[in-house]
Design an enzyme around this catalytic site. Structure first.
Site, PDB file in Angstrom:
ATOM      1  N   LYS A  92      62.689  58.716  -1.215  1.00 42.27           N
ATOM      2  CA  LYS A  92      61.906  59.947  -1.434  1.00 42.27           C
ATOM      3  C   LYS A  92      62.823  61.085  -1.903  1.00 42.27           C
ATOM      4  O   LYS A  92      62.418  61.909  -2.722  1.00 42.27           O
ATOM      5  CB  LYS A  92      61.179  60.358  -0.149  1.00 42.27           C
ATOM      6  CG  LYS A  92      60.076  59.397   0.301  1.00 42.27           C
ATOM      7  CD  LYS A  92      58.801  59.550  -0.506  1.00 42.27           C
ATOM      8  CE  LYS A  92      57.629  58.822   0.155  1.00 42.27           C
ATOM      9  NZ  LYS A  92      56.398  58.858  -0.642  1.00 42.27           N
ATOM     10  N   TYR A 120      60.955  64.655   5.463  1.00 44.01           N
ATOM     11  CA  TYR A 120      62.321  64.157   5.723  1.00 44.01           C
ATOM     12  C   TYR A 120      63.056  63.747   4.443  1.00 44.01           C
ATOM     13  O   TYR A 120      64.194  63.291   4.508  1.00 44.01           O
ATOM     14  CB  TYR A 120      62.336  63.063   6.794  1.00 44.01           C
ATOM     15  CG  TYR A 120      61.552  61.805   6.457  1.00 44.01           C
ATOM     16  CD1 TYR A 120      61.940  60.941   5.441  1.00 44.01           C
ATOM     17  CD2 TYR A 120      60.415  61.477   7.186  1.00 44.01           C
ATOM     18  CE1 TYR A 120      61.235  59.796   5.139  1.00 44.01           C
ATOM     19  CE2 TYR A 120      59.692  60.328   6.906  1.00 44.01           C
ATOM     20  CZ  TYR A 120      60.111  59.496   5.873  1.00 44.01           C
ATOM     21  OH  TYR A 120      59.389  58.363   5.574  1.00 44.01           O
ATOM     22  N   ARG A 140      52.394  51.763  10.562  1.00 41.80           N
ATOM     23  CA  ARG A 140      53.765  51.327  10.303  1.00 41.80           C
ATOM     24  C   ARG A 140      54.821  52.245  10.911  1.00 41.80           C
ATOM     25  O   ARG A 140      55.984  51.894  11.014  1.00 41.80           O
ATOM     26  CB  ARG A 140      53.994  51.213   8.794  1.00 41.80           C
ATOM     27  CG  ARG A 140      53.193  50.073   8.194  1.00 41.80           C
ATOM     28  CD  ARG A 140      53.262  50.048   6.710  1.00 41.80           C
ATOM     29  NE  ARG A 140      52.593  48.866   6.190  1.00 41.80           N
ATOM     30  CZ  ARG A 140      51.318  48.825   5.790  1.00 41.80           C
ATOM     31  NH1 ARG A 140      50.581  49.917   5.844  1.00 41.80           N
ATOM     32  NH2 ARG A 140      50.798  47.707   5.334  1.00 41.80           N
ATOM     33  N   PHE A 181      58.238  51.590   6.825  1.00 41.69           N
ATOM     34  CA  PHE A 181      58.054  51.142   8.211  1.00 41.69           C
ATOM     35  C   PHE A 181      59.233  51.654   9.016  1.00 41.69           C
ATOM     36  O   PHE A 181      60.312  51.875   8.474  1.00 41.69           O
ATOM     37  CB  PHE A 181      57.938  49.608   8.326  1.00 41.69           C
ATOM     38  CG  PHE A 181      58.981  48.833   7.572  1.00 41.69           C
ATOM     39  CD1 PHE A 181      60.283  48.719   8.035  1.00 41.69           C
ATOM     40  CD2 PHE A 181      58.657  48.210   6.369  1.00 41.69           C
ATOM     41  CE1 PHE A 181      61.241  48.001   7.333  1.00 41.69           C
ATOM     42  CE2 PHE A 181      59.614  47.492   5.660  1.00 41.69           C
ATOM     43  CZ  PHE A 181      60.906  47.384   6.146  1.00 41.69           C
TER      44      PHE A 181
END
Ligand SMILES: CCCCCCCCCCC/C=C\C=C\C(=O)SCCNC(=O)CCNC(=O)[C@H](O)C(C)(C)COP(=O)(O)OP(=O)(O)OC[C@H]1O[C@@H](n2cnc3c(N)ncnc32)[C@H](O)[C@@H]1OP(=O)(O)O
Ligand SMILES: NC(=O)C1=CN([C@@H]2O[C@H](COP(=O)(O)OP(=O)(O)OC[C@H]3O[C@@H](n4cnc5c(N)ncnc54)[C@H](OP(=O)(O)O)[C@@H]3O)[C@@H](O)[C@H]2O)C=CC1
Length: 331
Positions: free
Chosen positions: A210, A195, A247, A145
Site C-alpha cells: 500500500k 498504515y 482476515r 491477512f
C-alpha cells in the site's frame, strides 16, 4: 488556621496517594465516558447532486464486494455506467444485477485477476468494446491477512504484493497508456489504508504494497497531469466488510478495542467512503490531484499520540493529578 490548612493538605495527600494507587492498579477500567458515536451519525444518502456522473464511465476493481460494491452503487446512482472487475465472475454478476436494477444504470461485470498483466489488458479490451475508455478508475482490489512476519512464505508475500501493488500498477499503466493515446482525461483513485503511512506489524506485505501504491499515485499525479489525469488516494480506517474483518480480526476479539481508540466512537460505513470516493472522482474535485485523504474517524492520530490514553482520566482524577504535579518541587 495553619493547622487547618495543613490538615486539609494531609487529607488531600492521602486521597492523592490512594487514587494514584488505584490508577496504577486498575488503569481506567470502568471510568470511560459514554459513547460519543451519537455525535457523529453516519449519513447514507448520495451526497452529490443526482446526475453528477451522467455520461461518465467508471471502472472499479474489486467492485463486487465490500467497499468497492458501495462505491459502485453510489456512482451508479449518480448516473455513471460502471464496470466492476475481479476474479469471481458469479459475485460480480450478482452485484451488477442488483445495483443496475436499483439505479436503472448499466453495471458490467468483467472477470479479471489484476495480478496478471495479460488479463488486465484483455479486461481493458472488453471494457473498450462495452463502454469505451473510462473517465473514473478506482483501484480498490486488495488482498490481506494478519500473520506474524516470520510465518510468511515467499508466496504469501508475493500474493499480497502482486494483488495490491502490481495489480494497481498494471491497471493504472494499461489504462493510462490507452487514455493518453486517445487524448482522454481521467480521475484515478487508489484505496490504501492508514498504515500505508505508519507501517504496521502483522500485515507487513499489505503495508509495504500500500505504501508502494501511494508512491505510485503521488508520482503519476506529478507526471501525468499534462495528459489530463488526476491521481488521488483515500486511506480508510476500519469499515466492517466480510473481506477485511474475516482476515484481520477473524474471532472478533479486537473490534471493541479498535472502536475504543477511534475518537468518533464508531467504525466507518461503506456509504460514507462511497460518498468521499464519488466526490474525489467527480468534476467537483477537478482541482484535486496528488491528495492523500485519511478517512478514519481520527484513529490514526489517536494511535500516534502517546498521551492520548489520558482520555480515560476522569475530572476528579485530573484534580488529583494536578495537585500532584503542582506540588512537585525541583527536578
Ligand atoms: C489489533 C487487531 C485489530 C483488528 C481490527 C479489526 C479490523 C480492522 C480493519 C482495518 C483494515 C485495514 C486495512 C485493510 C486492508 C485490506 O486489504 S482488507 C481486504 C481484505 N480482502 C481480501 O483479502 C480479499 C481477497 N483475499 C483473498 O483472496 C485471499 O485471502 C488471499 C490469500 C489474499 C489470496 O487468495 P489466493 O490467491 O487464493 O491465495 P492462496 O493460494 O490461498 O495463498 C497464497 C499464499 O499465501 C499463504 N496464505 C494465505 N493465507 C494465509 C494466512 N492466513 N497466513 C499465512 N499465510 C497465508 C498461502 O499459504 C500461500 O502461500 P504458500 O503457497 O507458500 O502456501
Ligand atoms: N474494510 C476496511 O476496514 C478497510 C479496507 N481497506 C481497503 O479497501 C479496499 C476494499 O476492501 P474491502 O471491501 O474491505 O474488502 P473486500 O475483500 O470485500 O474487497 C477486496 C476486493 O478485491 C478483489 N480482489 C482480490 N484479489 C483480486 C485479484 N487478484 N484480482 C482482482 N480483484 C481481486 C476481491 O474480489 P474477488 O475475490 O472476486 O477477486 C474483492 O472484491 C481494499 O483496497 C482494502 O485494502 C483499507 C482500509 C480499511
Amino acid at each position: 488556621m495553619a493547622a487547618r490548612v495543613l490538615g486539609r493538605a494531609g487529607r488531600l495527600a492521602a486521597v492523592v496517594r490512594s487514587s494514584a494507587l488505584q490508577l496504577r492498579l486498575h488503569g481506567s477500567a470502568g471510568l470511560r465516558f459514554g459513547s460519543q458515536a451519537s455525535f457523529f451519525p453516519p449519513l447514507g444518502d448520495a451526497m452529490l447532486p443526482s446526475g453528477s456522473f451522467n455520461n461518465h464511465v467508471a471502472l472499479i476493481t474489486g467492485g463486487g464486494t465490500g467497499l468497492g460494491r458501495a462505491m459502485t452503487a453510489t456512482l451508479s446512482q449518480l448516473g455513471a455506467q460502471c464496470i466492476i472487475a475481479s476474479r469471481k465472475l458469479d459475485i460480480l454478476q450478482r452485484t451488477a444485477e442488483e445495483i443496475s436494477s436499483q439505479t436503472g444504470n448499466k453495471v458490467h461485470a468483467v472477470q479479471c485477476d489484476v495480478r496478471d498483466p495479460q488479463a488486465v489488458s484483455q479486461c481493458v479490451d472488453q471494457m473498450e468494446a462495452l463502454t469505451g475508455l473510462p473517465d473514473v478508475i478506482i483501484n480498490n482490489a486488495a488482498g490481506n491477512f494478519v500473520c506474524p512476519s516470520e510465518r510468511l512464505s515467499p508466496n504469501a508475500w508475493k500474493t499480497i504484493t502482486d494483488i495490491v501493488l502490481n495489480g494497481t500498477a498494471f491497471v493504472t499503466l494499461e489504462l493510462g497508456k490507452r487514455l493518453i493515446q486517445n487524448q482522454k482525461g481521467a480521475s484515478f483513485l487508489a484505496i490504501t489504508t492508514i498504515y500505508a503511512e505508519s507501517g504496521s506489524g502483522f500485515v507487513v506485505p499489505s503495508a509495504s504494497a500500500k505504501a508502494g501504491v501511494e508512491a505510485l499515485y503521488k508520482s503519476l499525479a506529478a507526471e501525468w497531469g499534462r495528459y489530463g489525469h488526476r491521481f488521488n488516494i483515500i486511506q480508510p480506517g476500519p469499515i466492517r466488510t466480510k473481506g477485511a474483518f474475516s482476515r484481520l480480526d477473524p474471532t472478533g476479539a479486537f473490534e471493541k478495542a479498535t472502536i475504543d481508540r477511534i475518537p468518533t466512537g464508531r467504525l466507518g460505513t461503506p456509504a460514507e467512503i462511497a460518498n468521499l470516493a464519488a466526490y474525489v472522482s467527480s468534476n467537483y474535485a477537478s482541482w484535486m490531484s496528488g491528495a492523500v485523504i485519511r478517512f478514519d474517524g481520527g484513529e490514526y492520530v489517536s494511535l500516534a499520540g502517546e498521551f492520548n490514553e489520558l482520555r480515560s482520566v476522569t475530572p476528579d482524577q485530573w484534580k488529583i493529578l494536578e495537585v500532584m504535579i503542582r506540588n512537585t518541587k525541583g527536578s
